[in-house]
Enzyme design. Structure first.
Site: not given
Ligand SMILES: Cc1cc2nc3c(=O)[nH]c(=O)nc-3n(C[C@H](O)[C@H](O)[C@H](O)COP(=O)(O)OP(=O)(O)OC[C@H]3O[C@@H](n4cnc5c(N)ncnc54)[C@H](O)[C@@H]3O)c2cc1C
Length: 312
Positions: A172, A223, A294
């Site tokens: 990520r 998420s 994130e």
């Protein structure tokens, strides 16, 4: 002296003023941006960025808003939504503008009997967002399929082509998060498929069903935190910290998945951030692990990091 608003109207007639940002984020949260521009033609971007830099206007670009939390107070500057849509297949590669939705990319690959992207079924967002966040699911990340991308250096205005290695991809993460460079288009390397599009679709539907079983529906950005490690997913840590189903105001940590934060109707960015801070605190206290978000939190004129700035 001519004010900025008038100059903007003159140079960019389609500029929108005081545009509420909530409708552009999957959280449906966010106050107004002073200036808002829907970028339909990537060739316009250098001039817009130059304008912002010359006139000291803060700017923020985004794709489909599926990984963003906008501030309730909005954005003091210009928010640019990338809506460029050109997509072409050249042999076994697909070149897609950064505004192309990942779902369109997938459909195009099936249409041309190409394989390689099927595992992205159900991955929200645009090509640009996927590159910047090295997005992925079902074990396939952007780094596995990206051949190269055209990017713009926002400081010099220089446009260049960068091979996959340039991006320094990791989980990520990618170099663009530091440099602020913007993706204009990306080229994906695929293979000829030996299966029929119908068979490819069947595989994808199976993957999607499994994915949807694990995820809650609702206004969310997926998420919220990165997984600290594969064997310690953030959702599990938040769950074991006793926070599943916890609400603050109109924001809730999903009772189904501890890493999904939901706007259950009228949540503010403060509500979501309150929950995120709570989750970070509790997980740190119980496991000694620092969660890192994130989701990109957009403060009133820049990106905010919870860990660094502690609160917007
Ligand atoms: C229900 C749900 C499930 C999800 N599941 C997953 C998942 O399984 N895996 C996963 O990785 N993500 C997942 N996400 C998060 C999200 O879909 C991805 O992060 C996606 O890649 C974001 O794309 P976007 O266009 O919406 O980016 P945005 O949210 O619009 O922007 C995100 C960031 O990317 C930057 N950005 C956008 N376009 C560009 C560009 N052209 N150049 C440079 N920077 C750019 C923005 O400035 C911002 O900082 C999920 C989200 C939702 C809502």
């Amino acid at each position: 002296m001519e004010n900025v608003g008038n100059k903007l109207k003159k140079h960019f007639p389609n500029m929108i003023f005081d545009e509420p940002l909530g409708k552009y984020s999957t959280f449906q949260i966010g106050g107004p941006a002073d200036f808002f521009y829907k970028l339909k033609n990537k060739n316009e971007l250098p001039a817009i960025i130059r304008f912002c830099r010359t006139n000291n206007i803060h700017y923020f670009i985004f794709g489909s808003g599926s990984n963003i939390l906008f501030d309730d107070r909005g954005f003091r500057g210009m928010v640019i939504k990338i809506e460029t849509k050109e997509i072409k297949v050249i042999g076994t590669t697909i070149v897609a503008d950064s505004g192309v939705p990942v779902s369109t990319l997938l459909n195009e690959s099936l249409k041309h009997s190409l394989t390689g992207l099927e595992r992205w079924i159900g991955l929200p967002g645009t090509v640009g967002g996927a590159v910047r966040g090295n997005a992925g699911c079902n074990g396939l990340e952007t780094k596995d399929v990206l051949l190269k991308a055209t990017i713009i250096d926002t400081e010099t205005g220089r446009i260049k082509e960068a091979g996959s290695l340039y991006f320094n991809f990791s989980y990520r993460d990618c170099k663009l998060k530091k440099t602020g460079e913007i993706v204009l288009d990306a080229t994906f390397k695929l293979q000829k498929s030996s299966k029929s599009p119908a068979d490819q679709k069947k595989i994808m539907q199976g993957l999607n069903r499994r994915r949807l079983q694990k995820q809650p529906f609702g206004l969310t950005t997926g998420s919220f935190f990165k997984n600290p490690s594969p064997d310690k997913p953030a959702g599990m840590l938040i769950d074991q910290a006793g926070l599943k189903g916890k609400t603050i105001g109109k924001a809730q940590i999903s009772a189904k998945h501890g890493n999904f934060f939901l706007n259950i109707g009228g949540a503010s960015s403060k509500d979501i951030i309150g929950l995120a801070q709570l989750a970070r605190r509790k997980v740190k206290a119980k496991f000694g692990i620092e969660l890192e978000e994130e989701v990109q939190i957009v403060g009133k004129n820049k990106l905010i990091k919870l860990a660094k700035d502690n609160a917007p």
